[in-house]
Design an enzyme around this catalytic site. Structure first.
Site, short mmCIF file in Angstrom:
data_model
loop_
_atom_site.label_atom_id
_atom_site.label_comp_id
_atom_site.label_asym_id
_atom_site.label_seq_id
_atom_site.Cartn_x
_atom_site.Cartn_y
_atom_site.Cartn_z
CB ALA A 13 -56.77 72.30 89.76
CD GLU A 36 -56.43 61.21 92.04
OE1 GLU A 36 -57.48 60.59 92.33
OE2 GLU A 36 -56.35 62.46 92.06
CB CYS A 46 -66.89 67.74 81.57
SG CYS A 46 -66.40 68.98 82.78
CG ASP A 288 -64.42 71.14 90.70
OD1 ASP A 288 -64.20 72.10 89.95
OD2 ASP A 288 -64.90 70.05 90.31
CE1 TYR A 431 -77.12 87.07 58.03
CE2 TYR A 431 -76.03 88.44 56.37
CZ TYR A 431 -77.10 87.65 56.77
OH TYR A 431 -78.14 87.42 55.91
NE ARG A 447 -82.06 96.82 67.11
CZ ARG A 447 -82.64 96.81 65.91
NH1 ARG A 447 -82.46 95.79 65.09
NH2 ARG A 447 -83.39 97.82 65.54
#
Length: 457
Positions: A13, A36, A46, A288, A431, A447
């Site tokens: 960020a 930092e 990650c 975060d 598809y 559905r």
């Protein structure tokens, strides 16, 4: 006059904000100073489990932009410097050089708070013993790799079965360790409903990972050398040559709290749509350390993900640089894996829907990732929640093999658009037999959800 933008935090960020602001304003218009406290900037946290597991060969592959690259763009990035105080009245921050101990105040016209999150580390006996590791930064990842080489045996215990926990279990399994996962809850992956968590539990057991539910840790036991030797719970002890903590994170907002900035129910900073800290026209926050609007429930929540952090940074940088941008909120989409098992979710769980007072129906279907007759078709379970009266989609959870996880993106788009499950059944999805059955599993669930909504009146 040249304005000064100060950024606290040199990862996703913070440096996205600094970079975007620099694109909009040159050094003569805007001076940018960033702090930092770690050794690295702009890296993928990650990716740490995959580096530890050996899927990513080198640590530096996780670094998107080095401090030198930021400085070459006229961003004064000061590494190994921790901001220890905010003086909002005089518009300045106190930075402490972690190598020399020297302290210096730096004034600002505009401020970005991107202090991230910190791992949960409960005050248990032995929690700080050698061989016990949190995994939040690249420094943490390196320390863990070094520790694996020092381990006396090949037994690893992971405490916690959320995203980091299951990913680190896979990483350690790949390193040849015998892995036990201890989880406070009954099932792994508390971001799923328990019935879907049971599928993850069964799959992890099938992979050779021992997963123990309802087993909160009471203490870490050490040997004569002071190094970890076991993890204790009320039910017993589990031998360990290395322990990884994966109990989640909390917003790192101690600076903001001390300065009197507004915090939410989860301890994260509260911002408006432009990511400005509420009540402060020249202070922004992202990543975060903030709480964001959940577009499904309408409430703020803490969702610590790199995807959000980078988007926050872009919005903040645009606004701090004189442009305009907003961050509308999230639907809570996440995807992970443990070996070949893919785990995904978006929107609300049943627990979340009950907490916000929504009446809902649920359906669960079994399908395959490809046409059933096509080689490699893998099983998949899809669970869907819909609002009982309106049929509005509320959430989707997916557990399956190859091709399952990223299908959650269909539901994420539908949630963001506020679609009903009936409207979803008409989605024109791609598809072909190698990619999907004629009716994609997410649409099969939609559905069935339509029928459940009608049956519920």
């Amino acid at each position: 006059m040249t304005e000064r933008l100060v950024v606290i935090g040199g990862d996703a960020a913070g440096m996205s904000a600094a970079s975007q602001a620099r694109r909009l304003k040159g050094p003569g218009e805007l001076e940018i100073v960033a702090f930092e406290r770690g050794h690295f900037s702009s890296y993928s946290a990650c990716g740490i489990p995959y580096w530890v597991g050996g899927d990513v060969a080198e640590r530096d592959e996780l670094i998107a932009r080095s401090p030198e690259e930021h400085r070459a763009r006229d961003i004064d990035l000061r590494m190994r410097t921790e901001v220890t105080a905010l003086d909002l009245d005089r518009q300045r921050v106190l930075g402490r050089d972690l190598e020399s101990g020297a302290e210096e105040w730096t004034g600002f016209d505009k401020l970005v708070i991107a202090t991230g999150a910190r791992p949960r580390r409960p005050p248990l006996p032995g929690i700080d013993a050698p061989g016990v590791h949190g995994v939040q930064t690249l420094d943490d990842g390196q320390a863990l790799l070094d520790s694996l080489g020092l381990a006396r045996g090949r037994r690893a215990v992971v405490v916690g079965a959320g995203y980091i926990g299951v990913e680190m279990a896979e990483a350690l399994l790949g390193r040849g360790f015998e892995v036990t996962v201890l989880n406070r809850g009954e099932q792994p992956m508390a971001t799923l409903d328990p019935d879907m968590g049971r599928l993850v539990h069964a799959a992890m057991d099938g992979l050779g990972i021992t997963t123990v539910g309802s087993a909160p840790v009471t203490k870490i036991l050490t040997g004569e050398d002071g190094r970890v030797r076991a993890v204790a719970t009320d039910a017993g002890e589990y031998p360990a040559d290395v322990v990884v903590l994966g109990m989640g994170v909390v917003p790192e907002t101690s600076l903001a709290r001390a300065a009197g900035l507004p915090l939410g129910a989860y301890g994260g900073l509260l911002t408006d749509l432009a990511m400005r800290v509420r009540g402060h026209g020249n202070i922004w926050a992202g990543g975060d350390c903030v709480e964001v609007l959940d577009l499904v429930s309408g409430r703020e929540r803490h969702v610590p993900l790199g995807t959000h952090a980078n988007k926050h940074g872009q919005v903040i940088g645009s606004n701090a640089g004189g442009g305009y941008a907003t961050f509308p909120g999230v639907v809570g989409t996440a995807v992970s894996k443990v070996c070949d098992l893919e785990i995904a979710r978006t929107g609300l769980r049943e627990k979340d829907a009950r907490e916000v007072g929504l009446q809902y129906v649920t359906v669960t279907i079994e399908s395959t990732s490809r046409a059933g007759y096509y080689p490699g078709a893998a099983p998949m379970t899809v669970k869907m929640l819909a609002e009982r009266r309106t049929g509005r989609l509320l959430g989707v959870q997916i557990v399956g093999r190859e091709g399952a996880g990223k299908r959650v993106d269909i539901a994420a788009v539908a949630l963001t658009a506020g679609m009903t499950v009936e409207a979803m059944t008409a989605l024109d999805l791609g598809y072909a037999p190698p990619f999907s059955p004629v009716w994609d599993p997410v649409l099969v669930a939609a559905r069935k959800a339509v029928a459940a909504v009608r049956a519920a009146g």
